[in-house]
Design a protein around this motif. Structure first.
Motif, mmCIF file in Angstrom:
data_model
loop_
_atom_site.group_PDB
_atom_site.id
_atom_site.type_symbol
_atom_site.label_atom_id
_atom_site.label_comp_id
_atom_site.label_asym_id
_atom_site.label_seq_id
_atom_site.Cartn_x
_atom_site.Cartn_y
_atom_site.Cartn_z
ATOM 1 N N SER A 6 5.208 6.291 -1.216
ATOM 2 C CA SER A 6 5.325 5.925 -2.626
ATOM 3 C C SER A 6 6.759 6.128 -3.096
ATOM 4 O O SER A 6 7.510 6.910 -2.523
ATOM 5 C CB SER A 6 4.373 6.766 -3.471
ATOM 6 O OG SER A 6 4.685 8.131 -3.379
ATOM 7 N N GLU A 11 10.803 0.621 -6.783
ATOM 8 C CA GLU A 11 9.796 0.007 -5.910
ATOM 9 C C GLU A 11 10.298 0.034 -4.470
ATOM 10 O O GLU A 11 11.428 -0.364 -4.187
ATOM 11 C CB GLU A 11 9.542 -1.439 -6.352
ATOM 12 C CG GLU A 11 8.344 -2.075 -5.720
ATOM 13 C CD GLU A 11 7.031 -1.453 -6.181
ATOM 14 O OE1 GLU A 11 6.104 -1.414 -5.369
ATOM 15 O OE2 GLU A 11 6.955 -1.003 -7.343
ATOM 16 N N SER A 14 8.402 -3.588 1.278
ATOM 17 C CA SER A 14 7.351 -3.537 2.301
ATOM 18 C C SER A 14 7.917 -3.328 3.704
ATOM 19 O O SER A 14 7.301 -2.655 4.531
ATOM 20 C CB SER A 14 6.512 -4.810 2.258
ATOM 21 O OG SER A 14 7.319 -5.933 2.509
#
Length: 115
Positions: A6, A11, A14
């Motif tokens: 996290s 952000e 991926s």
């Protein structure tokens, strides 16, 4: 083993998550540890990156943190600390005195006296 990655205040991409997960799995690969979960927290505080690894093992938790102005440096430093702590934990858990008994050190006469 569950790997939870996290990011706080940003952000996480991926591809970075996949790379971190592969690295974490490689640390525990082939080691006789019962790992339930590994949490990786990437945090951005103004311009500093803080990386924290927390592994939950059976009866033990292993934590490693690192901070720097570069995310890559923080990840590398925290991963090195994490690998070191896992190796130290394994060394502690290993029975270094397996097969050695007190009778091996006593003379035959002393064994008769002890019994």
């Amino acid at each position: 083993m569950q790997v939870i990655i996290s990011g706080r205040h940003f952000e996480v991409a991926s591809d970075m998550k996949a790379q971190i997960e592969n690295d974490v799995r490689a640390v525990f690969e082939g080691k006789p540890l019962k790992v339930t979960s590994v949490r990786v927290v990437l945090e951005l505080e103004k311009t500093r990156y803080k990386v924290e690894f927390i592994a939950s093992l059976k009866h033990h938790d292993i934590e490693a943190t690192a901070e720097s102005y570069d995310l890559g440096e923080s990840l590398d430093a925290a991963m090195n600390k994490f690998e070191t702590q896992v190796a130290r934990y394994l060394d502690k858990k290993q029975d270094h005195h397996r097969g050695v008994q007190i009778n091996d050190f006593l003379e035959e006469e002393e064994v008769a006296e002890v019994e």
